[in-house]
Design a protein around this motif. Structure first.
Motif, short mmCIF file in Angstrom:
data_model
loop_
_atom_site.label_atom_id
_atom_site.label_comp_id
_atom_site.label_asym_id
_atom_site.label_seq_id
_atom_site.Cartn_x
_atom_site.Cartn_y
_atom_site.Cartn_z
N ASP A 70 5.51 -2.77 -5.46
CA ASP A 70 5.48 -4.06 -4.80
C ASP A 70 5.72 -3.84 -3.31
OD1 ASP A 70 8.29 -3.83 -4.36
OD2 ASP A 70 8.67 -4.67 -6.34
N GLN A 71 5.98 -4.89 -2.59
CA GLN A 71 6.10 -4.81 -1.13
C GLN A 71 7.26 -3.92 -0.69
OE1 GLN A 71 6.68 -8.62 0.71
NE2 GLN A 71 6.75 -7.80 2.80
N TYR A 72 8.32 -3.90 -1.47
CA TYR A 72 9.54 -3.21 -1.03
C TYR A 72 9.71 -1.82 -1.64
CZ TYR A 72 10.89 -7.78 0.75
OH TYR A 72 10.92 -8.97 1.42
N GLY A 73 9.07 -1.54 -2.75
CA GLY A 73 9.27 -0.26 -3.40
C GLY A 73 8.63 -0.23 -4.77
N VAL A 74 9.33 0.37 -5.74
CA VAL A 74 8.77 0.50 -7.09
C VAL A 74 9.79 0.05 -8.12
CG1 VAL A 74 7.18 2.38 -6.53
CG2 VAL A 74 9.53 2.92 -7.19
N THR A 75 9.28 -0.44 -9.24
CA THR A 75 10.09 -0.76 -10.40
C THR A 75 9.63 0.14 -11.53
OG1 THR A 75 10.36 -3.07 -9.73
CG2 THR A 75 10.79 -2.54 -12.04
N ARG A 105 0.83 -1.21 0.00
CA ARG A 105 0.00 0.00 0.00
C ARG A 105 0.87 1.26 0.00
NH1 ARG A 105 -4.53 -1.50 4.63
NH2 ARG A 105 -5.44 -3.30 3.55
N VAL A 106 1.91 1.24 0.84
CA VAL A 106 2.82 2.38 0.85
C VAL A 106 3.47 2.55 -0.51
CG1 VAL A 106 4.87 3.37 1.93
CG2 VAL A 106 3.22 2.12 3.32
N SER A 107 3.84 1.45 -1.14
CA SER A 107 4.48 1.51 -2.45
C SER A 107 3.51 2.00 -3.52
CB SER A 107 5.03 0.13 -2.84
OG SER A 107 6.03 -0.29 -1.94
#
Length: 460
Positions: free
Chosen positions: A93-98, A35-37
């Motif tokens: 995604d869970q860790y950040g953005v691509t 959600r944060v991502s």
């Protein structure tokens, strides 16, 4: 056309509504990190044009567009130059953005890489990497939280892997999956201080490959005396052979596997029709045979002394080294893989004539640079930020370092944790697939009207 125009606004409104509902459902169903991502991805898209100009990722085109050339009046002033901004696609995604971005003249891979630190600050990321993504494209990976310090769990599915040559280790520091190919690999070394995650990483390997009848596993564990003890107690049901720290038992198992290697080498052309098993792949009749040697230094230690007992032990460990050398140097083409685990893979722990033949080397946390060099090679001195010496913090338990083909330097990998309950479940559910590779070879030879002499069995 006038009649259809009346429907355009309702249709457009309906499509926007469907998109908003779909986005809301995705947002609600996502985990907290995703959600944060997703919110971060919105900021990246909306601020991209301005950020690209500030970071020097735009190019000025002084040539008028075709439309401007057509509509230009004879005496009118020339149109203003256009500022071109690369187009992007953002995926959270869970860790950040691509971010997938296009290149422009004078704005290529090198320019994106130089701007990585500006992008990291603007996107509030821990780190940003830029890699090529095909002609005219780059992929920018930004991670908001550090995957290396975020413990992960792996729950085995119990289903056979789709590709027996693919070993999924975990995720790297950009949360990208890290896999290595086992095809034509004779040996793997795993090093690290006690409690750094060595055995847990190998447990995942066993749990992932256990559901396949085309993989058979034997283990020699120098930390225990019986199969009911130690880290492999929950997995021993899925192993066709197991022995502890008894040098005589280990020696007998090594001899048994060397004889299997010899028989496979003598019959592979007639039975499989190829010189290399990997040309056709493992099968239940000719399974990939994996030998795990944990606390390997226990079985290769050099004993020094003149008494009878010490001489006998010295002879045993010397023969053990010779036998394992045979498996590593000659077992690749017939489908035998040796995984050697030790706290340090220095020459006194694993003989260099064995260690240096293993193409894959992983190192969890180490206390000295010398131990890191023994595990990963001399070049690790040139990459101090990736050295396993920097992984001694408890937050890095389960993080390993290895050299990856096609990547410069070294890659740090977060390996997931597999619970004892899941390991026991997988072993119980797949125990019926356990088979002695020597008996499999006997059956295969009988089916091809060849004769063979079975080797003596080794009780677990």
């Amino acid at each position: 056309m006038t009649g259809y125009a009346a429907y355009a606004l309702p249709i457009a409104t309906a499509l926007v509504g469907v998109w908003l509902v779909w986005t809301a459902v995705r947002y609600v169903r996502a985990d907290k990190g995703t959600r944060v991502s997703m919110r971060q991805a919105v900021r990246v898209r909306w601020g991209w044009v301005r950020l690209a100009r500030m970071a020097g990722l735009t190019v000025t085109d002084k040539t008028p567009s075709l439309l401007a050339q057509i509509t230009a009046q004879k005496d009118s002033p020339p149109p203003s130059p256009r500022v071109l901004t690369p187009k992007i696609k953002v995926k959270p995604d869970q860790y950040g953005v691509t971010v997938q971005a296009r290149t422009l003249p004078q704005v290529g891979l090198e320019e994106y890489q130089k701007s990585a630190r500006f992008l990291s600050d603007a996107w509030r990321c821990t780190r940003v990497s830029v890699l090529p993504d095909g002609p005219g494209k780059v992929v920018i990976r930004g991670v908001r939280s550090d995957p290396l310090t975020t413990p992960t769990r792996h729950r085995p599915t119990g289903r056979p892997p789709a590709d027996l040559t693919r070993w999924e280790l975990g995720v790297d520091e950009y949360a990208a999956k890290v896999c290595v190919s086992l095809a034509n690999v004779p040996g793997v070394t795993v090093a690290g201080v006690p409690g750094a995650g060595k055995t847990s990483g190998v447990n995942k390997f066993v749990c992932d490959f256990a559901p396949s009848p085309a993989v058979q596993i034997a283990t020699v564990d120098g930390k225990v005396s019986r199969a009911s003890e130690g880290d492999y107690a929950d997995l021993v049901k899925r192993m066709f052979a197991f022995c502890g720290d008894d040098l005589d038992e280990a020696n007998a198992l090594f001899k048994r596997l060397v004889e299997l290697r010899k028989r496979r080498s003598a019959t592979i052309r007639d039975v499989l029709g190829v010189k290399n098993m990997w040309h056709v792949g493992p099968s239940p009749e000719w399974p990939l045979t994996v030998l795990i040697i944990d606390e390997a230094h226990t079985f290769f230690r050099e004993y020094k002394g003149s008494d009878t007992t010490t001489k006998r032990l010295a002879a045993l460990t010397a023969e053990n080294a010779r036998l394992v050398e045979d498996l590593v140097k000659k077992g690749r083409s017939v489908g035998i893989l040796v995984i050697l685990i030790s706290q340090k893979t220095t020459g006194d722990a694993i003989p260099t004539f064995i260690r240096d033949v293993c193409p894959i080397g992983l190192s969890f946390a180490q206390k000295t640079v010398e131990a890191a060099v023994a595990a990963l090679g001399e070049d690790i001195r040139n990459w101090p930020d990736a050295s396993p010496v920097t992984l001694q913090d408890p937050a890095y338990v389960g993080v390993a370092v290895m050299a990856m083909q096609g990547r410069p330097g070294y890659t740090r990998i977060r390996t997931p944790y597999v619970s004892d309950a899941d390991a026991a479940r997988v072993a119980e559910e797949t125990s019926h697939l356990t088979s002695d590779p020597d008996l499999c070879l006997n059956a295969l030879l009988r089916s091809t009207s060849r004769t063979t002499t079975p080797l003596p069995s080794l009780t677990k």
